[in-house]
Design a protein around this motif. Sequence first.
Motif, PDB file in Angstrom:
ATOM      1  N   THR A 123       0.863  -1.174   0.000  1.00 11.70           N
ATOM      2  CA  THR A 123       0.000   0.000   0.000  1.00 11.70           C
ATOM      3  C   THR A 123       0.902   1.227   0.000  1.00 11.70           C
ATOM      4  O   THR A 123       2.101   1.149   0.261  1.00 11.70           O
ATOM      5  CB  THR A 123      -0.941   0.025   1.221  1.00 11.70           C
ATOM      6  N   ARG A 124       0.296   2.395  -0.257  1.00 13.07           N
ATOM      7  CA  ARG A 124       1.063   3.634  -0.319  1.00 13.07           C
ATOM      8  C   ARG A 124       0.608   4.574   0.793  1.00 13.07           C
ATOM      9  O   ARG A 124      -0.589   4.769   1.008  1.00 13.07           O
ATOM     10  CB  ARG A 124       0.893   4.306  -1.681  1.00 13.07           C
ATOM     11  N   ASP A 125       1.577   5.150   1.492  1.00 12.11           N
ATOM     12  CA  ASP A 125       1.323   6.159   2.511  1.00 12.11           C
ATOM     13  C   ASP A 125       2.105   7.400   2.107  1.00 12.11           C
ATOM     14  O   ASP A 125       3.291   7.523   2.410  1.00 12.11           O
ATOM     15  CB  ASP A 125       1.780   5.654   3.881  1.00 12.11           C
ATOM     16  N   GLU A 148       4.403   9.298  -0.020  1.00 11.82           N
ATOM     17  CA  GLU A 148       5.444   8.873  -0.954  1.00 11.82           C
ATOM     18  C   GLU A 148       5.998   7.486  -0.606  1.00 11.82           C
ATOM     19  O   GLU A 148       6.765   6.913  -1.381  1.00 11.82           O
ATOM     20  CB  GLU A 148       6.595   9.891  -0.947  1.00 11.82           C
ATOM     21  N   ARG A 149       5.610   6.974   0.549  1.00 11.33           N
ATOM     22  CA  ARG A 149       6.199   5.730   1.043  1.00 11.33           C
ATOM     23  C   ARG A 149       5.344   4.534   0.637  1.00 11.33           C
ATOM     24  O   ARG A 149       4.125   4.542   0.817  1.00 11.33           O
ATOM     25  CB  ARG A 149       6.305   5.806   2.569  1.00 11.33           C
ATOM     26  N   VAL A 150       6.002   3.515   0.093  1.00 12.61           N
ATOM     27  CA  VAL A 150       5.328   2.257  -0.238  1.00 12.61           C
ATOM     28  C   VAL A 150       5.571   1.283   0.911  1.00 12.61           C
ATOM     29  O   VAL A 150       6.712   1.046   1.306  1.00 12.61           O
ATOM     30  CB  VAL A 150       5.841   1.677  -1.564  1.00 12.61           C
ATOM     31  N   THR A 195       6.330  -5.105  -6.574  1.00 11.53           N
ATOM     32  CA  THR A 195       5.179  -4.865  -5.707  1.00 11.53           C
ATOM     33  C   THR A 195       3.944  -4.579  -6.545  1.00 11.53           C
ATOM     34  O   THR A 195       4.031  -4.025  -7.639  1.00 11.53           O
ATOM     35  CB  THR A 195       5.408  -3.672  -4.751  1.00 11.53           C
ATOM     36  N   VAL A 233       0.702  -2.394  -5.811  1.00 13.38           N
ATOM     37  CA  VAL A 233       0.307  -1.384  -4.827  1.00 13.38           C
ATOM     38  C   VAL A 233      -1.210  -1.204  -4.850  1.00 13.38           C
ATOM     39  O   VAL A 233      -1.796  -0.921  -5.904  1.00 13.38           O
ATOM     40  CB  VAL A 233       1.016  -0.045  -5.096  1.00 13.38           C
TER      41      VAL A 233
END
Length: 199
Positions: free
Chosen positions: A126-128, A130-132, A171, A173
Amino acid sequence: MTPAVVLAGGLARRMGGGDKALHDVGGATILSRVIDRLAPQAGQLALNANGDPARFAAFDLPVLADSIADYPGPLAGVLAGMDWAAALGADHIISVAADTPFFPTDLVARLTGEISDTTPIVLAATRDGERVIRHPTFGLWPVAFRDDLRAALEGGLRKVVLWTDRHGAATAVFGTEPIDPFFNINTPEDLARAGALAS
């Protein structure tokens, strides 16, 4: 269709031990919710769990114990699944966690869509911002890597991403609205929240 293994081999310490996946969420066990979500997406299913397999008899699935001693973590369950899938003649296996009842209904299709010759392993993420954030208990694994994984586990490796990064894992996402589909149940508070989400 790709076979799949449900990883239920952990010790559930934060839930007081026992089989976390057999707890009730909204009138059904967590495990039955996971199986119902996975079955339309995959081929044959198996359960990775240690101890007496009879406690899972109601689910009518093969129960695969870890082949590596002392509960080395989810990679041991992936390895058990790989060995089982190899006996079926499968090239890959899907893994899902037994404590995550809301994972995506297109999980397998999305993981399969990311596979390539250079990225033979695919993990859900998942993406938060800019962070995967990777969710490495949800993955697509080539059965041909099982001897490599066995050697890594026997050599003491335990962290999933340390092994997958060696092999250039890709990944897939997923979004997190309206809920994080990889929300997993680790504590009694999580169990209460899952019940609210299920209703």
